[in-house]
Design an enzyme around this catalytic site. Sequence first.
Site, PDB file in Angstrom:
ATOM      1  N   LYS A   1      -9.284   8.140   3.566  1.00  0.00           N
ATOM      2  CA  LYS A   1      -9.852   6.791   3.412  1.00  0.00           C
ATOM      3  C   LYS A   1     -11.219   6.672   4.085  1.00  0.00           C
ATOM      4  O   LYS A   1     -11.958   5.731   3.811  1.00  0.00           O
ATOM      5  CB  LYS A   1      -8.887   5.749   3.971  1.00  0.00           C
ATOM      6  CG  LYS A   1      -7.590   5.609   3.183  1.00  0.00           C
ATOM      7  CD  LYS A   1      -6.685   4.545   3.782  1.00  0.00           C
ATOM      8  CE  LYS A   1      -5.389   4.405   3.013  1.00  0.00           C
ATOM      9  NZ  LYS A   1      -4.470   5.552   3.226  1.00  0.00           N
TER      10      LYS A   1
ATOM     11  N   CYS B   1       0.806  -1.225   0.000  1.00  0.00           N
ATOM     12  CA  CYS B   1       0.000   0.000   0.000  1.00  0.00           C
ATOM     13  C   CYS B   1       0.837   1.270   0.000  1.00  0.00           C
ATOM     14  O   CYS B   1       0.293   2.379   0.027  1.00  0.00           O
ATOM     15  CB  CYS B   1      -0.963  -0.021   1.180  1.00  0.00           C
ATOM     16  SG  CYS B   1      -2.091  -1.434   1.104  1.00  0.00           S
TER      17      CYS B   1
ATOM     18  N   HIS C   1      -2.108   7.685   6.668  1.00  0.00           N
ATOM     19  CA  HIS C   1      -2.362   6.409   5.989  1.00  0.00           C
ATOM     20  C   HIS C   1      -3.587   5.717   6.575  1.00  0.00           C
ATOM     21  O   HIS C   1      -4.272   4.979   5.853  1.00  0.00           O
ATOM     22  CB  HIS C   1      -1.148   5.488   6.131  1.00  0.00           C
ATOM     23  CG  HIS C   1      -1.362   4.135   5.528  1.00  0.00           C
ATOM     24  ND1 HIS C   1      -1.425   3.951   4.165  1.00  0.00           N
ATOM     25  CD2 HIS C   1      -1.561   2.910   6.081  1.00  0.00           C
ATOM     26  CE1 HIS C   1      -1.640   2.665   3.912  1.00  0.00           C
ATOM     27  NE2 HIS C   1      -1.738   2.017   5.058  1.00  0.00           N
TER      28      HIS C   1
ATOM     29  N   HIS D   1      -9.937   2.060   1.338  1.00  0.00           N
ATOM     30  CA  HIS D   1      -8.498   1.928   1.138  1.00  0.00           C
ATOM     31  C   HIS D   1      -8.208   1.600  -0.324  1.00  0.00           C
ATOM     32  O   HIS D   1      -8.476   0.496  -0.794  1.00  0.00           O
ATOM     33  CB  HIS D   1      -7.946   0.833   2.054  1.00  0.00           C
ATOM     34  CG  HIS D   1      -6.455   0.773   2.075  1.00  0.00           C
ATOM     35  ND1 HIS D   1      -5.658   1.652   1.366  1.00  0.00           N
ATOM     36  CD2 HIS D   1      -5.592  -0.076   2.715  1.00  0.00           C
ATOM     37  CE1 HIS D   1      -4.389   1.354   1.577  1.00  0.00           C
ATOM     38  NE2 HIS D   1      -4.329   0.312   2.387  1.00  0.00           N
TER      39      HIS D   1
END
Length: 408
Positions: free
Chosen positions: A331, A163, A301, A336
């Site tokens: 997100k 990712c 993240h 995601h």
Amino acid sequence: MKRRVVMTGMGIWSCLGTTLEEVRDALYQGKSGVIFSQERKDAGFRSGLCTNVPKPDLKPFVKRNQRHFMPEEAQYAYMATKAALENAKMDQDFINDHEVGIIYGNDSVAEATMRAMDKFREFKDTEACGSGAIFQSMNSNITMNLACLFHLKGINLTTSAACASSSQAIGLGALLIQQGLQDYVICGGAEENNMYGIASFDGIQAFSIRESEPTKASRPFDRDRDGLVPGGGAATVILEDYEHAVKRGAPILAEIVSWGFSGNGDHISTPNVAGPARSLQLCIEHSGLDDLRKIGYVNAHATSTPAGDGPEALAIAQVFGDYKVPVTSTKSQTGHEMWMAGASEMIYSTLMMKNGFIAGNINFENPDENTAKINVIPETIEQPFDMFLENSFGFGGTNSTILVKNIK
């Protein structure tokens, strides 16, 4: 002396929209792209949650014999890259006359590979796979297709870092330009949005099962988060040497100030605090920044998993200390986007910076003991800022952090 690296174009194909204007408005309005898929549930998924990414129509742009080599993620990437080049005012004549490279993040090609192997097993004949199967099933399918379609003659490289893939692509592209090895690099990331690419991910119970309220399922940093929502699409940014961009009259959007990266050197799927903190710290050190308060926003993240969000919150708190920098994870709206997340979140953050707002971390209602240590913004606020950090972390403990500065 290192050369300055600027971003001159952006293009995106996501659950929030397929133009920069659509995506900007969706961010501001707190729109969610998360839906429930009965098809996935019927197929045996524990969670039927996913995102609604429109299927592109390449027929007006790409010949049939060329589309034959392009799996789903390459189609998304083509549309995002076409838009980014137009945004950067970089036409085909310019590309033909200059060495333009491409570094793109991708870390799976499940559906194309599966369908080719199914045909092979069914007919017991390798020719049944089809002539395009080998090109569709390679991890580098995006860069090989786009390099041929846009006639790119510079570096041609795929980054596979889970990712963090597309964030690493942007960092590497910036590094090549800084060192004078390339003048122009197309960077980005794409993720197939079909069920096959993430079936095994669902199998480890990583996804939210808040199926009765799809738009409330992705809730980064919230105490009651129960897993991530898988998404997909593609995002592309055009990076250039500053002097070259000025010379050609390019629309300069922002500057890539620095890149930090690290490895956790620990568990393959469970995050820790030290690795992300080191990525953040190195990015700041490489920038030469003398005051952390110049950073007006952190795009985290945070994926909405119980195990992942807390360590990142602690890493941000550790690095920023007494300064409660505004933090959100987009997100919460997009789910995601995995391999494309670093590039898409670069675009989301840049759109906020250029338009003077911070999109809220929707569904953030109650922090836990770790996420309470940072300043999570729950609803969109009007707040100008001229510098942001973007975090991307992935399986295997791969971490990437990029610092971006506004150019007005």
